[in-house]
Design a protein around this motif. Structure first.
Motif, mmCIF file in Angstrom:
data_model
loop_
_atom_site.group_PDB
_atom_site.id
_atom_site.type_symbol
_atom_site.label_atom_id
_atom_site.label_comp_id
_atom_site.label_asym_id
_atom_site.label_seq_id
_atom_site.Cartn_x
_atom_site.Cartn_y
_atom_site.Cartn_z
ATOM 1 N N HIS A 150 0.831 -1.203 0.000
ATOM 2 C CA HIS A 150 0.000 0.000 0.000
ATOM 3 C C HIS A 150 0.867 1.256 0.000
ATOM 4 N N HIS A 151 1.896 1.279 0.818
ATOM 5 C CA HIS A 151 2.747 2.469 0.885
ATOM 6 C C HIS A 151 3.569 2.651 -0.381
ATOM 7 N N LYS A 152 3.948 1.590 -1.018
ATOM 8 C CA LYS A 152 4.739 1.715 -2.236
ATOM 9 C C LYS A 152 3.927 2.362 -3.353
ATOM 10 N N TYR A 153 2.618 2.046 -3.422
ATOM 11 C CA TYR A 153 1.783 2.521 -4.529
ATOM 12 C C TYR A 153 0.631 3.423 -4.068
ATOM 13 N N HIS B 242 -2.197 4.984 -6.104
ATOM 14 C CA HIS B 242 -1.791 4.805 -7.492
ATOM 15 C C HIS B 242 -2.108 3.360 -7.885
ATOM 16 N N GLU B 243 -1.953 3.075 -9.152
ATOM 17 C CA GLU B 243 -2.161 1.703 -9.604
ATOM 18 C C GLU B 243 -1.195 0.773 -8.883
ATOM 19 N N GLY B 244 -1.723 -0.310 -8.342
ATOM 20 C CA GLY B 244 -0.924 -1.237 -7.548
ATOM 21 C C GLY B 244 -1.254 -1.183 -6.076
ATOM 22 N N ASP B 245 -1.858 -0.093 -5.605
ATOM 23 C CA ASP B 245 -2.323 0.008 -4.220
ATOM 24 C C ASP B 245 -3.458 -1.000 -4.029
ATOM 25 N N PRO B 246 -3.337 -1.903 -3.055
ATOM 26 C CA PRO B 246 -4.384 -2.919 -2.895
ATOM 27 C C PRO B 246 -5.722 -2.363 -2.426
ATOM 28 N N HIS B 247 -5.738 -1.183 -1.799
ATOM 29 C CA HIS B 247 -7.016 -0.702 -1.262
ATOM 30 C C HIS B 247 -7.165 0.824 -1.311
ATOM 31 N N SER B 248 -6.985 1.404 -2.491
ATOM 32 C CA SER B 248 -7.254 2.838 -2.638
ATOM 33 C C SER B 248 -8.738 3.063 -2.955
ATOM 34 N N PRO B 249 -9.395 4.010 -2.276
ATOM 35 C CA PRO B 249 -10.801 4.307 -2.599
ATOM 36 C C PRO B 249 -10.976 5.081 -3.892
ATOM 37 N N TYR C 108 -11.168 -9.654 -0.903
ATOM 38 C CA TYR C 108 -11.487 -10.809 -1.751
ATOM 39 C C TYR C 108 -11.640 -10.458 -3.229
ATOM 40 N N LEU C 109 -11.563 -9.156 -3.581
ATOM 41 C CA LEU C 109 -11.699 -8.754 -4.978
ATOM 42 C C LEU C 109 -10.382 -8.359 -5.627
ATOM 43 N N ASP C 110 -9.353 -8.107 -4.835
ATOM 44 C CA ASP C 110 -8.072 -7.683 -5.395
ATOM 45 C C ASP C 110 -7.496 -8.800 -6.266
ATOM 46 N N ASP C 111 -7.279 -8.498 -7.539
ATOM 47 C CA ASP C 111 -6.807 -9.523 -8.473
ATOM 48 C C ASP C 111 -5.286 -9.598 -8.543
ATOM 49 N N ARG C 112 -4.599 -8.787 -7.738
ATOM 50 C CA ARG C 112 -3.136 -8.835 -7.698
ATOM 51 C C ARG C 112 -2.708 -9.176 -6.277
ATOM 52 N N LYS C 113 -2.498 -10.449 -6.015
ATOM 53 C CA LYS C 113 -2.121 -10.886 -4.681
ATOM 54 C C LYS C 113 -0.725 -10.397 -4.331
#
Length: 328
Positions: free
Chosen positions: A129-132, A135-142, A165-170
């Protein structure tokens, strides 16, 4: 002694990837109207369930809710909450201080009791989360769907809990948490997450039953100090992902939309002073301005005084002043 380390560098193929804004369109709406719509959406999203829960309390008081349930629930809430904020977040994710082995193990177990996932998975997701951030790649940006009110409502749900359960990038544990994978104590606690979850859920029922010497006491403690307490704790933590990236004050310069939300400060143990945290992630204190209550920072201070925590990264005035954009 094993301690948390910064996010390791990406492999060459991933280093070249430049984070891009995902669904963020700042010019779509008038800023004042956009801000009002975002606040209405957030308050409706958060307050309606809380009001429903609060309305149930007077009806249940005295027969399905007692002081025993409240005390047991409060104790478990504090243990799990500080395990998340002091342990999973400030220590394991960001290395805000160094901890001796007993404290490190205790923080890992306490955080696992909050029922928010195993320690290694939690830390890896948060480092990602902090890396992205936003931005694209953040697992939980609103903001992944846009910033009109419909997109914000959809994004709030996603950032709050849908991403689980919806994030397609584990998240890759080897990339984002290699230090914890190599720590035998933490790896063992990570494998024992299931039993720790079950203890956190059912121990209040056992305590309530023993205190009241009744099955009814066990049942009410299981409901309020077990289920309701865990649900409240999870939603408070998830609110930092969703609400604190949507509304609130910006006092420090950041590259994302992290904000301070004062009314979440006490239940989140200081985590909702989120703007400073994203401006200075390794800082052990998030509420650095006057009047900002940060319970987690005070707990870290106590650990330091007891000699259990060392090399605490307390706020640096010069660094804070350089980043400040709003009034103190």
């Amino acid at each position: 002694m094993t301690t948390a380390s910064p996010i390791p560098p990406a492999p060459p193929s991933e280093k070249a990837e430049q984070p891009r804004r995902s669904g963020i369109r700042d010019g779509d709406l008038d800023p004042e109207l956009r801000g009002r719509g975002e606040r209405i959406t957030v308050f409706g999203y958060v307050l309606i369930p809380l009001l429903a829960l609060a309305a149930a309390v007077p009806f249940a008081w005295g027969w399905a809710l007692t002081w025993t349930d409240i005390i047991i629930g409060a104790v478990f809430y504090v243990i799990g909450g500080l395990g998340i904020t002091v342990g999973f977040h400030r220590y394991f994710t960001h290395g805000s201080f160094k901890a001796d082995r007993p404290l490190r193990i205790a923080l890992a177990v306490a955080g696992t009791m909050a029922f928010e996932g195993s320690v290694i998975k939690w830390v890896a997701d948060h480092r990602r989360h902090h890396k992205y951030a936003d931005h694209e790649g953040d697992p939980h940006s609103p903001w992944r769907f846009g910033d009109d009110w419909r997109s914000v409502a959809k994004g709030l749900y996603y950032a709050h809990m849908g991403w689980l359960y919806l994030d397609d990038r584990k998240t890759s544990l080897r990339r984002f948490a290699p230090d914890l994978l190599k720590d035998p104590d933490i790896a063992r606690i990570d494998r024992l997450a299931g039993p720790i979850f079950m203890f956190s859920m059912f121990a209040p029922a056992a305590i309530g039953g023993l205190v009241t010497m009744s099955w009814w006491g066990a049942l009410t403690a299981f409901f309020w100090a077990g289920l309701v307490r865990l649900a409240l704790q999870q939603h408070v933590t998830w609110s930092v992902n969703s609400i604190c990236h949507t509304i609130g004050e910006e006092n420090f310069e950041v590259r994302d939309r992290s904000r301070n939300v004062w009314w979440l400060a006490v239940p989140s143990f200081g985590e909702s002073w989120h703007n400073l945290h994203h401006a200075d992630p390794t800082c052990a204190r998030h509420g650095v301005l006057k009047g900002q209550i940060d319970i987690s920072a005070r707990v870290i201070w106590i650990f330091e005084k007891l000699g259990w925590a060392t090399k605490v990264r307390w706020p640096d005035a010069e660094r804070l002043n350089a980043k400040m954009v709003g009034p103190a």
